[in-house]
Design an enzyme around this catalytic site. Structure first.
Site, PDB file in Angstrom:
ATOM      1  N   HIS A 176      89.620 -11.289 -33.013  1.00 36.28           N
ATOM      2  CA  HIS A 176      89.943  -9.964 -33.645  1.00 36.28           C
ATOM      3  C   HIS A 176      90.162  -9.073 -32.425  1.00 36.28           C
ATOM      4  O   HIS A 176      89.124  -8.569 -31.663  1.00 36.28           O
ATOM      5  CB  HIS A 176      88.221  -9.483 -34.109  1.00 36.28           C
ATOM      6  CG  HIS A 176      88.373  -8.434 -34.790  1.00 36.28           C
ATOM      7  ND1 HIS A 176      87.738  -8.180 -35.956  1.00 36.28           N
ATOM      8  CD2 HIS A 176      89.271  -7.269 -34.632  1.00 36.28           C
ATOM      9  CE1 HIS A 176      87.900  -6.900 -36.292  1.00 36.28           C
ATOM     10  NE2 HIS A 176      88.659  -6.346 -35.410  1.00 36.28           N
ATOM     11  N   HIS A 223      92.346  -5.433 -31.108  1.00 37.98           N
ATOM     12  CA  HIS A 223      93.306  -4.706 -31.116  1.00 37.98           C
ATOM     13  C   HIS A 223      94.298  -4.156 -29.750  1.00 37.98           C
ATOM     14  O   HIS A 223      93.467  -3.926 -28.952  1.00 37.98           O
ATOM     15  CB  HIS A 223      92.669  -3.165 -31.605  1.00 37.98           C
ATOM     16  CG  HIS A 223      91.791  -3.186 -32.648  1.00 37.98           C
ATOM     17  ND1 HIS A 223      92.409  -3.053 -34.001  1.00 37.98           N
ATOM     18  CD2 HIS A 223      90.454  -3.606 -33.071  1.00 37.98           C
ATOM     19  CE1 HIS A 223      91.485  -3.002 -34.954  1.00 37.98           C
ATOM     20  NE2 HIS A 223      90.357  -3.362 -34.227  1.00 37.98           N
ATOM     21  N   LYS A 232      94.597  -9.186 -43.318  1.00 41.80           N
ATOM     22  CA  LYS A 232      93.404  -8.503 -42.979  1.00 41.80           C
ATOM     23  C   LYS A 232      93.193  -7.369 -44.183  1.00 41.80           C
ATOM     24  O   LYS A 232      93.779  -6.656 -44.507  1.00 41.80           O
ATOM     25  CB  LYS A 232      93.546  -7.465 -41.603  1.00 41.80           C
ATOM     26  CG  LYS A 232      92.427  -6.878 -41.381  1.00 41.80           C
ATOM     27  CD  LYS A 232      91.328  -7.348 -41.040  1.00 41.80           C
ATOM     28  CE  LYS A 232      90.031  -6.361 -40.782  1.00 41.80           C
ATOM     29  NZ  LYS A 232      90.149  -6.034 -39.251  1.00 41.80           N
ATOM     30  N   HIS A 273      87.164  -6.599 -43.141  1.00 41.22           N
ATOM     31  CA  HIS A 273      86.326  -5.404 -42.611  1.00 41.22           C
ATOM     32  C   HIS A 273      85.095  -5.550 -43.594  1.00 41.22           C
ATOM     33  O   HIS A 273      85.598  -4.693 -44.622  1.00 41.22           O
ATOM     34  CB  HIS A 273      86.952  -4.296 -42.373  1.00 41.22           C
ATOM     35  CG  HIS A 273      86.161  -3.272 -41.778  1.00 41.22           C
ATOM     36  ND1 HIS A 273      86.428  -2.973 -40.519  1.00 41.22           N
ATOM     37  CD2 HIS A 273      85.279  -2.466 -42.246  1.00 41.22           C
ATOM     38  CE1 HIS A 273      85.402  -1.964 -40.021  1.00 41.22           C
ATOM     39  NE2 HIS A 273      84.779  -1.629 -41.353  1.00 41.22           N
ATOM     40  N   HIS A 325      83.291  -9.111 -37.351  1.00 40.13           N
ATOM     41  CA  HIS A 325      82.329  -8.224 -36.597  1.00 40.13           C
ATOM     42  C   HIS A 325      81.109  -7.962 -37.690  1.00 40.13           C
ATOM     43  O   HIS A 325      80.662  -6.698 -37.661  1.00 40.13           O
ATOM     44  CB  HIS A 325      83.029  -6.928 -36.124  1.00 40.13           C
ATOM     45  CG  HIS A 325      83.683  -6.105 -37.320  1.00 40.13           C
ATOM     46  ND1 HIS A 325      83.543  -5.992 -38.444  1.00 40.13           N
ATOM     47  CD2 HIS A 325      84.852  -5.677 -37.190  1.00 40.13           C
ATOM     48  CE1 HIS A 325      84.193  -5.153 -39.186  1.00 40.13           C
ATOM     49  NE2 HIS A 325      85.358  -4.997 -38.310  1.00 40.13           N
ATOM     50  N   ASP A 358      86.789  -7.472 -31.276  1.00 43.23           N
ATOM     51  CA  ASP A 358      86.923  -6.081 -31.666  1.00 43.23           C
ATOM     52  C   ASP A 358      87.249  -5.126 -30.839  1.00 43.23           C
ATOM     53  O   ASP A 358      87.079  -3.784 -30.864  1.00 43.23           O
ATOM     54  CB  ASP A 358      85.831  -5.627 -32.753  1.00 43.23           C
ATOM     55  CG  ASP A 358      86.498  -4.467 -33.601  1.00 43.23           C
ATOM     56  OD1 ASP A 358      87.509  -4.412 -33.786  1.00 43.23           O
ATOM     57  OD2 ASP A 358      85.350  -3.879 -34.256  1.00 43.23           O
TER      58      ASP A 358
END
Length: 347
Positions: free
Chosen positions: A14, A16, A100, A137, A175, A248
């Site tokens: 995960h 970004h 996602k 999420h 997460h 994350d």
């Protein structure tokens, strides 16, 4: 006395990376230690088609410094207009490894997320058919639900009904931040896994709020009570193969973090492995770090573990830059609040 630990090269399930100047600055921080990463699609505009995912992958590889090896594992942003045929084609090509799910408004750049889950049922059924995982999420966004309760409510109201309505759908609870999340994963033996972040193993909500608001500890899902942090640590260090690393790591410039409405996210790519080694050593579980960081994730995604290895060495305190400089402004590196004594010495 010096201690060393050699493990398969880890992956981040995960991550970004953003785009543009930020992408160019933060990508080496991950590629230095990690072989692969599941790349989040919540750009502006979001990555919603196979063609957009291919273009984003090309931009990532173009930003990779010479001499570094790294494989971005691409995802698509699930919207109510997602085409099941495009999903199937992107997965069949090997480009896209997951979709996602963002409930609309749940986190950064999630405005295009799902509000009516009936509209995405054909996509979910196609994903179950072809074995493509759904990364979730896991928070509701109802204004009447306390922010500290949104993960637990999501499990009951959204996730469990989705999984019951779509048998065979493979789901990653991303997460997780609560004992509720841990317990749900442990009570379900099929087609369910969960990622746990570095920062949620280290901070609780006191770190954000006590002694003044600490914007660089503010993340979504927000850190919870200490009892939940302890549940996450127990799960991560247990050896249970359903739990694996997803940092994350979420870069925001200091201007955007240190503002009246600071962006949510902790940037942990630089020092995650040092932090994790410390956590696992404290919990008497160094022998299980490889499973959590390097083996459990590939197994869930039906990919081989990396053949390459990294070596961590314990010694004097290791330091990391306080900030990563980008053309858009500095990004603050996560501060665990304690000295780090494990350094990656071979990668």
């Amino acid at each position: 006395m010096t201690q060393t630990l050699t493990i398969r090269r880890p992956d981040d399930w995960h991550l970004h990376l953003r785009d543009g100047a930020v992408l160019a600055a933060v990508l080496p921080e991950t590629a230095r230690h990690f072989g692969r990463a599941i790349i989040m699609p919540n750009l502006v505009p979001p990555v919603v088609t196979g063609a957009q995912a291919a273009a984003y992958r090309d931009r990532i590889l173009a930003a990779l410094p010479e001499g570094m090896t790294f494989e971005p594992l691409m995802t698509l942003y699930l919207t109510e207009d997602t085409d099941p045929a495009d999903v199937e084609a992107a997965a069949a090509s090997g480009l896209v490894k997951a979709l996602k799910l963002y409930p609309a408004g749940a986190t950064t750049n999630s405005a295009s997320g799902v509000t009516n889950f009936d509209k995405v049922r054909p996509v979910l059924e196609k994903m179950a058919e072809i074995g493509l995982p759904l990364c979730v999420h896991g928070e509701v966004t109802d204004h009447d639900i306390d922010i500290f309760d949104r993960e637990a409510v999501f499990i009951d109201r959204v996730l469990d009904p989705i999984r019951r309505a779509t048998p065979g759908l493979r789901v990653v609870m991303e997460h997780i931040t609560t004992s509720d999340g841990v317990d749900y994963v442990k009570s379900n033996t099929e087609n369910l896994g969960a990622t746990i972040t570095t920062h949620h193993l280290i901070i609780n909500r006191n770190h954000i709020l006590v002694g003044g608001i600490k914007p660089h500890y503010y993340c979504l899902p927000v850190a919870k009570r200490e009892s939940h942090r302890q549940a996450l640590r127990k799960a991560a260090t247990s050896g249970d193969t359903r739990f694996f690393l997803g940092t994350d790591s979420a870069p925001h410039t200091d201007e955007n973090k240190e503002s009246a409405c600071g962006c949510a996210g902790c940037f942990t790519a630089s020092n995650t492995m040092s932090c994790l080694a410390q956590v696992f050593e404290e919990d008497g579980a160094l022998d299980r770090l490889e499973g959590f960081a390097s083996l459990n994730g590939p197994a869930f995604y039906r990919l081989p573990a990396n053949e390459a290895t990294i070596t961590l060495t314990k010694g004097d305190a290791v330091t990391y830059p306080d900030k990563i400089e980008t053309a858009d402004g500095p990004i603050t590196v996560f501060d665990p609040g304690f000295p780090l004594h494990w350094a990656v010495t071979e990668a």
